[in-house]
Write a protein that holds these residues in place. Structure first.
Motif, PDB file in Angstrom:
ATOM      1  N   ALA A  29      12.647 -22.501   9.104  1.00  0.00           N
ATOM      2  CA  ALA A  29      13.790 -21.821   8.488  1.00  0.00           C
ATOM      3  C   ALA A  29      13.393 -20.497   7.844  1.00  0.00           C
ATOM      4  O   ALA A  29      14.124 -19.509   7.940  1.00  0.00           O
ATOM      5  CB  ALA A  29      14.447 -22.733   7.459  1.00  0.00           C
ATOM      6  N   LEU A  30      12.240 -20.459   7.177  1.00  0.00           N
ATOM      7  CA  LEU A  30      11.811 -19.229   6.508  1.00  0.00           C
ATOM      8  C   LEU A  30      11.509 -18.129   7.526  1.00  0.00           C
ATOM      9  O   LEU A  30      11.922 -16.980   7.351  1.00  0.00           O
ATOM     10  CB  LEU A  30      10.579 -19.501   5.642  1.00  0.00           C
ATOM     11  N   GLU A  33      14.801 -16.839   9.034  1.00  0.00           N
ATOM     12  CA  GLU A  33      15.492 -15.948   8.105  1.00  0.00           C
ATOM     13  C   GLU A  33      14.845 -14.561   8.091  1.00  0.00           C
ATOM     14  O   GLU A  33      15.530 -13.542   8.114  1.00  0.00           O
ATOM     15  CB  GLU A  33      15.476 -16.539   6.699  1.00  0.00           C
ATOM     16  N   ALA A  34      13.515 -14.534   8.064  1.00  0.00           N
ATOM     17  CA  ALA A  34      12.797 -13.255   8.054  1.00  0.00           C
ATOM     18  C   ALA A  34      13.042 -12.482   9.351  1.00  0.00           C
ATOM     19  O   ALA A  34      13.303 -11.276   9.333  1.00  0.00           O
ATOM     20  CB  ALA A  34      11.303 -13.487   7.838  1.00  0.00           C
ATOM     21  N   THR A  36      15.584 -12.719  11.317  1.00  0.00           N
ATOM     22  CA  THR A  36      16.975 -12.281  11.319  1.00  0.00           C
ATOM     23  C   THR A  36      17.122 -10.975  10.546  1.00  0.00           C
ATOM     24  O   THR A  36      17.807 -10.046  10.996  1.00  0.00           O
ATOM     25  CB  THR A  36      17.879 -13.369  10.718  1.00  0.00           C
ATOM     26  N   GLU A  37      16.466 -10.884   9.391  1.00  0.00           N
ATOM     27  CA  GLU A  37      16.526  -9.660   8.581  1.00  0.00           C
ATOM     28  C   GLU A  37      15.853  -8.485   9.288  1.00  0.00           C
ATOM     29  O   GLU A  37      16.391  -7.380   9.328  1.00  0.00           O
ATOM     30  CB  GLU A  37      15.882  -9.885   7.215  1.00  0.00           C
ATOM     31  N   THR A  50      21.752 -17.615  15.549  1.00  0.00           N
ATOM     32  CA  THR A  50      20.450 -18.209  15.282  1.00  0.00           C
ATOM     33  C   THR A  50      20.525 -19.704  15.579  1.00  0.00           C
ATOM     34  O   THR A  50      21.618 -20.295  15.537  1.00  0.00           O
ATOM     35  CB  THR A  50      20.007 -18.015  13.813  1.00  0.00           C
ATOM     36  N   ARG A  52      18.040 -23.458  15.002  1.00  0.00           N
ATOM     37  CA  ARG A  52      16.825 -24.071  14.459  1.00  0.00           C
ATOM     38  C   ARG A  52      16.262 -25.156  15.359  1.00  0.00           C
ATOM     39  O   ARG A  52      15.134 -25.582  15.169  1.00  0.00           O
ATOM     40  CB  ARG A  52      17.103 -24.625  13.077  1.00  0.00           C
TER      41      ARG A  52
END
Length: 54
Positions: A29-30, A33-34, A36-37, A50, A52
Protein backbone atom coordinates in the motif's frame (compact mmCIF):
# COMPACT_ATOMS: atom_id res chain seq x y z
CA UNK A 1 12.32 26.57 -34.55
CA UNK A 2 11.35 24.21 -31.74
CA UNK A 3 13.60 21.68 -30.10
CA UNK A 4 12.51 18.07 -29.84
CA UNK A 5 12.10 16.40 -26.47
CA UNK A 6 13.50 13.02 -25.48
CA UNK A 7 10.86 11.19 -27.50
CA UNK A 8 11.27 13.44 -30.53
CA UNK A 9 8.08 15.40 -29.81
CA UNK A 10 8.13 19.16 -29.47
CA UNK A 11 6.74 20.83 -26.34
CA UNK A 12 3.87 22.28 -28.40
CA UNK A 13 2.83 18.77 -29.49
CA UNK A 14 2.78 17.55 -25.86
CA UNK A 15 0.25 20.23 -24.85
CA UNK A 16 -2.18 19.24 -27.59
CA UNK A 17 -2.27 15.55 -26.67
CA UNK A 18 -4.55 14.11 -24.00
CA UNK A 19 -2.73 12.61 -21.01
CA UNK A 20 -1.72 8.97 -21.14
CA UNK A 21 -3.80 6.93 -18.67
CA UNK A 22 -1.81 4.71 -16.31
CA UNK A 23 -3.09 1.85 -14.13
CA UNK A 24 -0.81 1.14 -11.16
CA UNK A 25 -0.78 -2.23 -9.38
CA UNK A 26 1.19 -3.29 -6.31
CA UNK A 27 0.38 -5.26 -3.17
CA UNK A 28 2.36 -2.85 -0.97
CA UNK A 29 0.00 0.00 0.00
CA UNK A 30 2.79 2.47 0.84
CA UNK A 31 4.61 1.86 -2.45
CA UNK A 32 1.36 2.11 -4.41
CA UNK A 33 0.54 5.44 -2.76
CA UNK A 34 4.03 6.78 -3.50
CA UNK A 35 3.90 5.63 -7.13
CA UNK A 36 0.48 7.21 -7.54
CA UNK A 37 1.86 10.57 -6.34
CA UNK A 38 5.02 10.41 -8.46
CA UNK A 39 3.35 9.25 -11.68
CA UNK A 40 0.42 11.62 -11.22
CA UNK A 41 2.80 14.58 -10.94
CA UNK A 42 4.37 13.86 -14.35
CA UNK A 43 3.18 15.99 -17.27
CA UNK A 44 1.35 13.95 -19.86
CA UNK A 45 0.46 11.12 -17.44
CA UNK A 46 -2.76 10.54 -15.52
CA UNK A 47 -3.33 7.79 -12.95
CA UNK A 48 -6.70 6.33 -13.94
CA UNK A 49 -6.75 3.56 -11.35
CA UNK A 50 -4.91 1.53 -8.78
CA UNK A 51 -5.13 -2.08 -7.63
CA UNK A 52 -3.65 -3.89 -4.63
CA UNK A 53 -4.32 -7.44 -5.77
CA UNK A 54 -5.62 -9.35 -8.51
Amino acid sequence: MTTAGAAGVSAADDRSRPPLGVLLCDDNALLLEALTEVVGAQPGLEVVGTARDG
